[in-house]
Design a protein around this motif. Sequence first.
Motif, PDB file in Angstrom:
ATOM      1  N   UNK A  71       0.807  -1.225   0.000  1.00 48.80           N
ATOM      2  CA  UNK A  71       0.000   0.000   0.000  1.00 48.80           C
ATOM      3  C   UNK A  71       0.838   1.272   0.000  1.00 48.80           C
ATOM      4  N   UNK A  72       2.060   1.192   0.492  1.00 52.42           N
ATOM      5  CA  UNK A  72       2.920   2.383   0.556  1.00 52.42           C
ATOM      6  C   UNK A  72       4.241   2.181  -0.177  1.00 52.42           C
ATOM      7  N   UNK A  73       4.317   1.137  -0.980  1.00 53.47           N
ATOM      8  CA  UNK A  73       5.606   0.784  -1.593  1.00 53.47           C
ATOM      9  C   UNK A  73       6.078   1.816  -2.610  1.00 53.47           C
ATOM     10  N   UNK A  74       5.152   2.569  -3.202  1.00 53.72           N
ATOM     11  CA  UNK A  74       5.553   3.612  -4.151  1.00 53.72           C
ATOM     12  C   UNK A  74       6.310   4.726  -3.456  1.00 53.72           C
ATOM     13  N   UNK A  75       5.997   4.954  -2.190  1.00 50.92           N
ATOM     14  CA  UNK A  75       6.667   6.014  -1.430  1.00 50.92           C
ATOM     15  C   UNK A  75       7.824   5.481  -0.582  1.00 50.92           C
ATOM     16  N   UNK A  76       7.688   4.261  -0.089  1.00 54.86           N
ATOM     17  CA  UNK A  76       8.623   3.756   0.922  1.00 54.86           C
ATOM     18  C   UNK A  76       9.837   3.022   0.366  1.00 54.86           C
ATOM     19  N   UNK A  77       9.695   2.391  -0.796  1.00 54.61           N
ATOM     20  CA  UNK A  77      10.757   1.507  -1.269  1.00 54.61           C
ATOM     21  C   UNK A  77      11.666   2.201  -2.276  1.00 54.61           C
ATOM     22  N   UNK A  78      12.938   2.235  -1.952  1.00 56.07           N
ATOM     23  CA  UNK A  78      13.957   2.757  -2.854  1.00 56.07           C
ATOM     24  C   UNK A  78      14.732   1.575  -3.421  1.00 56.07           C
ATOM     25  N   UNK A  79      14.558   1.250  -4.707  1.00 48.62           N
ATOM     26  CA  UNK A  79      15.227   0.087  -5.286  1.00 48.62           C
ATOM     27  C   UNK A  79      16.748   0.239  -5.258  1.00 48.62           C
ATOM     28  N   UNK A  80      17.475  -0.860  -5.094  1.00 50.16           N
ATOM     29  CA  UNK A  80      18.936  -0.819  -5.193  1.00 50.16           C
ATOM     30  C   UNK A  80      19.366  -0.293  -6.565  1.00 50.16           C
ATOM     31  N   UNK A  81      20.532   0.281  -6.612  1.00 50.07           N
ATOM     32  CA  UNK A  81      21.063   0.861  -7.851  1.00 50.07           C
ATOM     33  C   UNK A  81      21.067  -0.138  -8.999  1.00 50.07           C
ATOM     34  N   UNK A  82      21.402  -1.385  -8.706  1.00 53.32           N
ATOM     35  CA  UNK A  82      21.527  -2.378  -9.775  1.00 53.32           C
ATOM     36  C   UNK A  82      20.183  -2.615 -10.464  1.00 53.32           C
ATOM     37  N   UNK A  83      19.084  -2.529  -9.716  1.00 49.10           N
ATOM     38  CA  UNK A  83      17.771  -2.714 -10.323  1.00 49.10           C
ATOM     39  C   UNK A  83      17.390  -1.515 -11.186  1.00 49.10           C
ATOM     40  N   UNK A  84      17.729  -0.332 -10.731  1.00 47.12           N
ATOM     41  CA  UNK A  84      17.380   0.878 -11.479  1.00 47.12           C
ATOM     42  C   UNK A  84      18.197   1.016 -12.765  1.00 47.12           C
ATOM     43  N   UNK A  85      19.335   0.326 -12.838  1.00 49.42           N
ATOM     44  CA  UNK A  85      20.191   0.429 -14.015  1.00 49.42           C
ATOM     45  C   UNK A  85      20.162  -0.807 -14.917  1.00 49.42           C
ATOM     46  N   UNK A  86      20.018  -2.005 -14.318  1.00 46.00           N
ATOM     47  CA  UNK A  86      20.242  -3.227 -15.074  1.00 46.00           C
ATOM     48  C   UNK A  86      19.057  -4.185 -15.126  1.00 46.00           C
ATOM     49  N   UNK A  87      17.913  -3.779 -14.591  1.00 50.79           N
ATOM     50  CA  UNK A  87      16.725  -4.616 -14.748  1.00 50.79           C
ATOM     51  C   UNK A  87      16.202  -4.405 -16.168  1.00 50.79           C
ATOM     52  N   UNK A  88      15.113  -5.086 -16.516  1.00 46.76           N
ATOM     53  CA  UNK A  88      14.536  -4.883 -17.841  1.00 46.76           C
ATOM     54  C   UNK A  88      13.065  -4.491 -17.717  1.00 46.76           C
ATOM     55  N   UNK A  89      12.627  -3.633 -18.629  1.00 48.85           N
ATOM     56  CA  UNK A  89      11.209  -3.313 -18.718  1.00 48.85           C
ATOM     57  C   UNK A  89      10.868  -1.862 -18.448  1.00 48.85           C
ATOM     58  N   UNK A  90       9.695  -1.470 -18.902  1.00 47.35           N
ATOM     59  CA  UNK A  90       9.192  -0.128 -18.666  1.00 47.35           C
ATOM     60  C   UNK A  90       7.969   0.155 -19.529  1.00 47.35           C
ATOM     61  N   UNK A  91       7.105   1.047 -19.047  1.00 41.66           N
ATOM     62  CA  UNK A  91       5.912   1.442 -19.792  1.00 41.66           C
ATOM     63  C   UNK A  91       6.276   2.546 -20.767  1.00 41.66           C
ATOM     64  N   UNK A  92       5.887   2.367 -22.044  1.00 44.22           N
ATOM     65  CA  UNK A  92       6.235   3.365 -23.064  1.00 44.22           C
ATOM     66  C   UNK A  92       5.030   4.148 -23.560  1.00 44.22           C
ATOM     67  N   UNK A  93       3.837   3.575 -23.488  1.00 45.37           N
ATOM     68  CA  UNK A  93       2.661   4.258 -24.006  1.00 45.37           C
ATOM     69  C   UNK A  93       1.413   3.453 -23.737  1.00 45.37           C
ATOM     70  N   UNK A  94       0.414   3.572 -24.647  1.00 45.98           N
ATOM     71  CA  UNK A  94      -0.877   2.914 -24.449  1.00 45.98           C
ATOM     72  C   UNK A  94      -1.354   2.310 -25.768  1.00 45.98           C
ATOM     73  N   UNK A  95      -2.104   1.209 -25.663  1.00 47.35           N
ATOM     74  CA  UNK A  95      -2.651   0.633 -26.888  1.00 47.35           C
ATOM     75  C   UNK A  95      -3.889   1.421 -27.323  1.00 47.35           C
ATOM     76  N   UNK A  96      -4.513   1.010 -28.404  1.00 49.33           N
ATOM     77  CA  UNK A  96      -5.625   1.771 -28.962  1.00 49.33           C
ATOM     78  C   UNK A  96      -6.861   1.755 -28.080  1.00 49.33           C
ATOM     79  N   UNK A  97      -6.890   0.850 -27.086  1.00 52.54           N
ATOM     80  CA  UNK A  97      -7.997   0.798 -26.136  1.00 52.54           C
ATOM     81  C   UNK A  97      -7.683   1.550 -24.847  1.00 52.54           C
TER      82      UNK A  97
END
Length: 393
Positions: A71-97
């Motif tokens: 419930x508070x993870x968006x505010x409370x959790x600071x990811x380790x540097x390695x995740x912020x640099x070397x993980x994979x994925x991300x939202x780029x936009x939206x589909x037609x729906x």
Amino acid sequence: MLRMNSTEEEAVTQADALQRFRDEVKSIAPDEKLEDEKFMLSWLEARGYDIPAAVAMLKKSMEWRKQIGADTILEDFKPPEVLEKYYTGGVCGFDKEGRPVLVDPWGDLDSRGLLKSCKKSDIMKYECQTMEQLTKVFAEQSKKMGKPIHQFVLIYDLEHLGMKNLWKPGIDLSNEITAQLENNYPGRLKVTYVVNAPKLFPLLFNMIKTFMSDATISSVQVLGTDWKDTLLNVIDADQLPVKYGGTMKDPDGDESCKSMILYGGIIPQSLYIGLAHEQSNRSLLETSVKSHSSLNLPFEVKEPNSTMSWEFRTEKNDIEFGIFHKKSDSEDEKDMQSIIPKQRVNSHMVPETGAVTCQEAGTYIVKFDNSYSRMRSKKLFYSVDITGPAQEA
């Protein structure tokens, strides 16, 4: 007498089940969730409208949310540097729906380096944080579009997928992430478009689908060489990076949109946690292979086209490794079929991992040979797993 058609009967049945479910969980679910029909139905659908099972699933998820701090993870959790640099994925936009589009170039994920660079619990929290961010986007899009938006679209890019991605601890991590998504965010995934899938994909899919629901498995679409055209049928060009067939670029002209999508890469050893190697050893079986001797490990393969995967490492010195298929009672190499030719490997420097398809059922011998060593015994850490034959996606 007024008769209802099958569609009307189904709607009445669904409405009845929904109300009964609400009554059962009103003491544990927040009021805004009780009123969210899509949210409530997702739990019922995940359990085939078995109300007691859906109640148990939601209760367990609510307990998980407390434990991980969702419930508070968006505010409370600071990811380790390695995740912020070397993980994979991300939202780029939206589909037609109006659904969010998440691109995951998973083929470039260094799962071995990842598990040596941060705690698995941090990875699971990071995945939870991603889903909570998507939930926030769902609400914003629903308001913007004037209709409920509760699902996302996944583009699963397997370019550069190789044997490194079949490392057993990495596969186990993927399965845990999948289970977390299925158990706590049911029905959120609309469709998965697999692009750049190599011949290795059916094997990988067979290993990672264990914890997928039938709905998730059926959502997977493996696209061919015209995959960019297929994506543009459901996603407008200005919502896709140029790399994926669209027109979107970063302000600096980057056609991959790295400001929005993480592309993984090999994690430098400078980010490794010091005890990762020793901790990983403890998850493997340990033995010693004496000088002038070898270790033959028999494994029964019950079905043709099953997959044998392995990981091993040694301390201080190399060892010979090979895999053989027994054709008789003899375990002499000359009487067995060589599957992986025996050779010396520097497993004391770099852990060895791999996989092979066993085309026939029978007994397979994994051999660690130290007969060439005159004085040194070799401490060995190993794991061997058998996975059933791959099924078509």
